[in-house]
Design a protein around this motif. Structure first.
Motif, mmCIF file in Angstrom:
data_model
loop_
_atom_site.group_PDB
_atom_site.id
_atom_site.type_symbol
_atom_site.label_atom_id
_atom_site.label_comp_id
_atom_site.label_asym_id
_atom_site.label_seq_id
_atom_site.Cartn_x
_atom_site.Cartn_y
_atom_site.Cartn_z
ATOM 1 N N GLU A 100 0.828 -1.203 0.000
ATOM 2 C CA GLU A 100 0.000 0.000 0.000
ATOM 3 C C GLU A 100 0.863 1.254 0.000
ATOM 4 O OE1 GLU A 100 -2.422 -0.620 3.410
ATOM 5 O OE2 GLU A 100 -3.760 -2.051 2.399
ATOM 6 N N ARG A 101 1.945 1.264 0.777
ATOM 7 C CA ARG A 101 2.844 2.423 0.795
ATOM 8 C C ARG A 101 3.477 2.652 -0.574
ATOM 9 N NH1 ARG A 101 4.935 0.180 5.568
ATOM 10 N NH2 ARG A 101 6.821 -0.416 4.411
ATOM 11 N N ALA A 102 3.821 1.559 -1.251
ATOM 12 C CA ALA A 102 4.494 1.657 -2.542
ATOM 13 C C ALA A 102 3.523 1.841 -3.697
ATOM 14 C CB ALA A 102 5.338 0.404 -2.775
ATOM 15 N N GLY A 103 2.217 1.783 -3.430
ATOM 16 C CA GLY A 103 1.225 1.954 -4.488
ATOM 17 C C GLY A 103 1.209 0.823 -5.489
ATOM 18 N N ILE A 104 1.493 -0.384 -5.013
ATOM 19 C CA ILE A 104 1.527 -1.560 -5.892
ATOM 20 C C ILE A 104 0.127 -2.156 -6.002
ATOM 21 C CG2 ILE A 104 2.438 -3.919 -6.094
ATOM 22 C CD1 ILE A 104 4.960 -2.848 -4.675
ATOM 23 N N PRO A 105 -0.319 -2.448 -7.245
ATOM 24 C CA PRO A 105 0.472 -2.472 -8.485
ATOM 25 C C PRO A 105 0.346 -1.214 -9.348
ATOM 26 C CG PRO A 105 -1.571 -3.632 -8.842
ATOM 27 C CD PRO A 105 -1.606 -3.158 -7.407
ATOM 28 N N GLU A 106 -0.460 -0.219 -8.941
ATOM 29 C CA GLU A 106 -0.682 0.950 -9.788
ATOM 30 C C GLU A 106 0.614 1.653 -10.170
ATOM 31 O OE1 GLU A 106 -4.450 -0.114 -7.946
ATOM 32 O OE2 GLU A 106 -2.422 0.189 -7.144
ATOM 33 N N SER A 107 1.580 1.715 -9.251
ATOM 34 C CA SER A 107 2.817 2.456 -9.514
ATOM 35 C C SER A 107 3.717 1.786 -10.535
ATOM 36 C CB SER A 107 3.590 2.661 -8.201
ATOM 37 O OG SER A 107 3.974 1.416 -7.639
ATOM 38 N N VAL A 108 3.445 0.513 -10.855
ATOM 39 C CA VAL A 108 4.291 -0.212 -11.816
ATOM 40 C C VAL A 108 3.442 -0.809 -12.931
ATOM 41 C CG1 VAL A 108 6.069 -0.733 -10.102
ATOM 42 C CG2 VAL A 108 4.179 -2.332 -10.407
ATOM 43 N N ARG A 109 2.301 -0.210 -13.212
ATOM 44 C CA ARG A 109 1.261 -0.847 -14.027
ATOM 45 C C ARG A 109 1.692 -1.190 -15.454
ATOM 46 N NH1 ARG A 109 0.020 4.363 -13.053
ATOM 47 N NH2 ARG A 109 -0.129 5.821 -14.810
ATOM 48 N N CYS A 110 2.712 -0.516 -16.007
ATOM 49 C CA CYS A 110 3.116 -0.812 -17.389
ATOM 50 C C CYS A 110 4.533 -1.361 -17.467
ATOM 51 C CB CYS A 110 2.988 0.445 -18.250
ATOM 52 S SG CYS A 110 2.825 0.082 -20.020
ATOM 53 N N ALA A 111 5.032 -1.912 -16.383
ATOM 54 C CA ALA A 111 6.391 -2.467 -16.382
ATOM 55 C C ALA A 111 6.398 -3.865 -16.985
ATOM 56 C CB ALA A 111 6.945 -2.511 -14.963
ATOM 57 N N VAL A 112 7.291 -4.085 -17.936
ATOM 58 C CA VAL A 112 7.454 -5.427 -18.498
ATOM 59 C C VAL A 112 8.230 -6.306 -17.527
ATOM 60 C CG1 VAL A 112 8.500 -6.738 -20.378
ATOM 61 C CG2 VAL A 112 7.294 -4.616 -20.867
ATOM 62 N N ILE A 113 9.317 -5.771 -16.977
ATOM 63 C CA ILE A 113 10.088 -6.510 -15.977
ATOM 64 C C ILE A 113 9.489 -6.138 -14.625
ATOM 65 C CG2 ILE A 113 12.416 -7.068 -15.172
ATOM 66 C CD1 ILE A 113 13.509 -5.937 -17.742
ATOM 67 N N ASP A 114 8.322 -6.703 -14.367
ATOM 68 C CA ASP A 114 7.501 -6.250 -13.237
ATOM 69 C C ASP A 114 8.115 -6.602 -11.893
ATOM 70 O OD1 ASP A 114 6.122 -9.073 -12.488
ATOM 71 O OD2 ASP A 114 6.116 -8.806 -14.656
ATOM 72 N N ASP A 115 8.860 -7.719 -11.812
ATOM 73 C CA ASP A 115 9.421 -8.101 -10.518
ATOM 74 C C ASP A 115 10.452 -7.083 -10.030
ATOM 75 O OD1 ASP A 115 11.162 -8.766 -12.561
ATOM 76 O OD2 ASP A 115 11.133 -10.919 -12.162
ATOM 77 N N VAL A 116 11.323 -6.633 -10.941
ATOM 78 C CA VAL A 116 12.298 -5.611 -10.572
ATOM 79 C C VAL A 116 11.591 -4.311 -10.210
ATOM 80 C CG1 VAL A 116 14.253 -4.230 -11.394
ATOM 81 C CG2 VAL A 116 14.106 -6.658 -11.982
ATOM 82 N N ALA A 117 10.562 -3.955 -10.981
ATOM 83 C CA ALA A 117 9.828 -2.717 -10.722
ATOM 84 C C ALA A 117 9.145 -2.748 -9.355
ATOM 85 C CB ALA A 117 8.797 -2.484 -11.824
ATOM 86 N N VAL A 118 8.560 -3.887 -8.990
ATOM 87 C CA VAL A 118 7.910 -4.012 -7.680
ATOM 88 C C VAL A 118 8.937 -3.849 -6.559
ATOM 89 C CG1 VAL A 118 6.800 -5.668 -6.123
ATOM 90 C CG2 VAL A 118 5.945 -5.384 -8.456
ATOM 91 N N ALA A 119 10.070 -4.518 -6.688
ATOM 92 C CA ALA A 119 11.105 -4.405 -5.657
ATOM 93 C C ALA A 119 11.590 -2.972 -5.521
ATOM 94 C CB ALA A 119 12.272 -5.340 -5.980
#
Length: 393
Positions: free
Chosen positions: A221-240
Motif C-alpha cells: 500500500e505504501r508503494a502503491g503496488i500495483p498501480e505504480s508499476v502498471r506498465c512495467a514489463v520486468i515487473d518483478d524488478v519494478a515491484v522491488a
C-alpha cells in the motif's frame, strides 16, 4: 601488441573484476535467511495470475492449496482472459483438493496503460485485500511450491523484519537446450543484480524474482503496488524498486522449495522468453544496446577467439592474446560452475558459456528489432507497445 592481444587482456581484466568486485554474484549461497516460528502466524492471501495455464495448473495449483501453513491463508487465482479453460480447471482442482480455500475470478481485458499480468494482479490484490491479509504471496501459475514453502517464507520475513522476500524459482532443466540456456539465465540475472548487493543495507542493487514474491500488505500500500508499476514489463524488478523507494526492506535469493514447471523444450521457446523483455532492460536505448553487444563480445566471445588465434601460425601477438584469453576463459567457466551445481548439471557445460552468451546477444538484438517493429513485449497473444522500462539500479 596486436589489437587482439589488447582485447584479450581487457577481457581478462573484466573477468578479474567480475570475480572479485561484482558482489560475488557467482556464488549460490544466498538462500532464505535465518528464521524462527513467530508467536502468532500472520494471515496470507496467495495471488496467482493465470493466462492459458491449463497445461501446468494440475501440478502447480494443488501445491498451493496443500500448503501446511499454521495461520489463516487463502488462494485467489485470476483467470486473465484464458481460452484453454484455465478458470474451469482451477475451480475443479479447488473442489478436488482439500486444503486452503480457493477463489477464481476474472478481471476482463486490461485497461490502457496496463500490462496483462499487472492488470490481473491488480484485480487479485484488490480481492485479496477484502480479506484483510497481513501478507500477499504473488506467485506465477507455473510455479510449484513444497508444502512448507509459505511457512518458511513468512518465518523469514517475520524473523528478519522484511517487507519483500523473493526467491528465484529453480527453473526446469530437462532438454538439451534447457541445459545450455536456463542456468545461464539465472547466472546473468545474478551478474546484473548481485543477490548480496540486493540483500545488504544500504543496498547497491534492487531486484526480485516474479515467480515467488512474499509482500507485506502495508508495504504494498505504501508503494502503491500495483498501480505504480502498471506498465512495467520486468515487473518483478519494478515491484522491488517501488517497495525499496517507499522505505521497505527487500531480500532476494535462490529457491530450495520453489520450482518452475514450465517447459521450454525448443530453442525458439527460450528465445521468445528472453527476447520478450531484453530490450526493456536496456530502456529501449540504441546506445545501450550497442554498448551491451560490444561488452558481451569483449567479455564472453573474445577469450575463445583469442585462444583459437593463438593456434594459428603467423598471427601477430597471438601468444599474449592466447594466454590472456585462456585465463579469462578459465575464470569465466569457474564462475559458472556453482550455478551448474545448483542446477545439478554436468560441469562440462561451463566451457560452453561463450556460446550461450552469443545466443543471449542475438536474443537481445532480436528483442530490439521486435520493439522497433511494434511486436515487442508479446506474450500469449498480447503485445504491450513500448511499455515502461525496468528502473535503473
Amino acid at each position: 601488441m596486436s589489437p587482439l592481444a589488447w582485447i584479450a587482456l581487457t577481457s581478462l581484466a573484466a573477468w578479474l573484476w567480475l570475480l572479485l568486485g561484482q558482489g560475488f554474484f557467482w556464488r549460490t549461497d544466498q538462500r532464505l535467511p535465518r528464521r524462527t516460528a513467530p508467536a502468532h502466524w500472520p494471515s496470507v492471501v496467495i495471488v496467482v495470475p493465470a493466462r492459458d495455464e491449463a497445461g501446468v495448473l494440475p501440478e502447480s495449483l494443488p501445491s498451493l492449496l496443500r500448503q501446511t501453513y499454521p495461520g489463516r491463508a487463502a488462494v485467489v487465482l485470476v483467470d486473465d482472459g484464458s481460452t484453454d479453460g484455465t478458470g474451469e480447471l482451477a475451480r475443479k482442482l479447488g473442489e478436488q483438493c482439500e486444503g486452503l480455500p480457493l477463489t477464481v475470478t476474472s478481471p476482463g481485458d486490461p485497461e490502457p496503460g496496463w500490462t496483462g499480468k499487472l492488470w490481473a494482479l491488480r484485480h487479485g490484490i484488490a480481492l485479496a485485500r477484502t480479506l484483510g491479509p497481513d501478507y500477499l504471496l504473488l506467485t506465477d501459475a507455473d510455479i510449484a511450491h513444497e508444502p512448507d514453502s509459505l511457512r518458511e517464507l513468512v518465518a523469514a520475513a517475520k524473523t528478519n523484519d522484511l517487507d519483500l522476500v523473493s526467491q528465484m524459482a529453480r527453473l526446469r532443466v530437462a532438454t538439451g537446450w534447457e541445459r545450455l540456456v536456463v542456468p545461464a539465465f539465472v547466472y546473468f540475472f545474478a551478474q546484473l543484480y548481485p543477490f548480496r548487493w540486493v540483500n545488504r543495507e544500504p543496498a547497491r542493487a534492487t531486484a526480485a524474482a516474479g515467480g515467488c514474491v512474499l509482500l507485506r500488505t502495508a508495504a504494498a500500500e505504501r508503494a502503491g503496488i500495483p498501480e505504480s508499476v502498471r506498465c512495467a514489463v520486468i515487473d518483478d524488478v519494478a515491484v522491488a524498486r517501488a517497495v525499496r523507494r517507499s522505505g521497505g526492506r527487500v531480500w532476494l535469493g535462490l529457491a530450495e522449495r520453489v520450482d518452475s514447471i514450465r517447459p521450454y523444450p525448443r530453442l525458439v521457446d527460450l528465445w521468445r522468453m528472453v527476447s520478450r523483455s531484453a530490450y526493456s532492460q536496456l530502456r529501449y536505448s540504441p546506445l545501450l544496446l550497442a554498448g551491451t553487444v560490444a561488452g558481451l563480445a569483449v567479455v564472453y566471445l573474445a577469450p575463445p577467439v583469442a585462444v583459437y588465434a593463438a593456434a594459428v601460425p603467423g598471427v601477430p601477438g597471438s601468444a599474449v592474446a592466447g594466454w590472456a584469453g585462456l585465463v579469462a576463459w578459465a575464470v569465466m567457466a569457474g564462475t559458472y560452475v556453482p550455478m551448474l551445481r545448483y542446477y545439478r548439471q554436468t560441469l562440462w557445460l561451463a566451457p560452453l558459456l561463450p556460446f550461450t552468451a552469443l545466443l543471449y546477444l542475438l536474443m537481445t538484438v532480436d528483442s530490439a528489432v521486435r520493439h522497433r517493429r511494434g511486436r515487442g513485449a508479446a506474450w500469449k497473444g498480447r503485445t504491450c507497445p513500448r511499455p515502461e522500462a525496468a528502473p535503473d539500479r
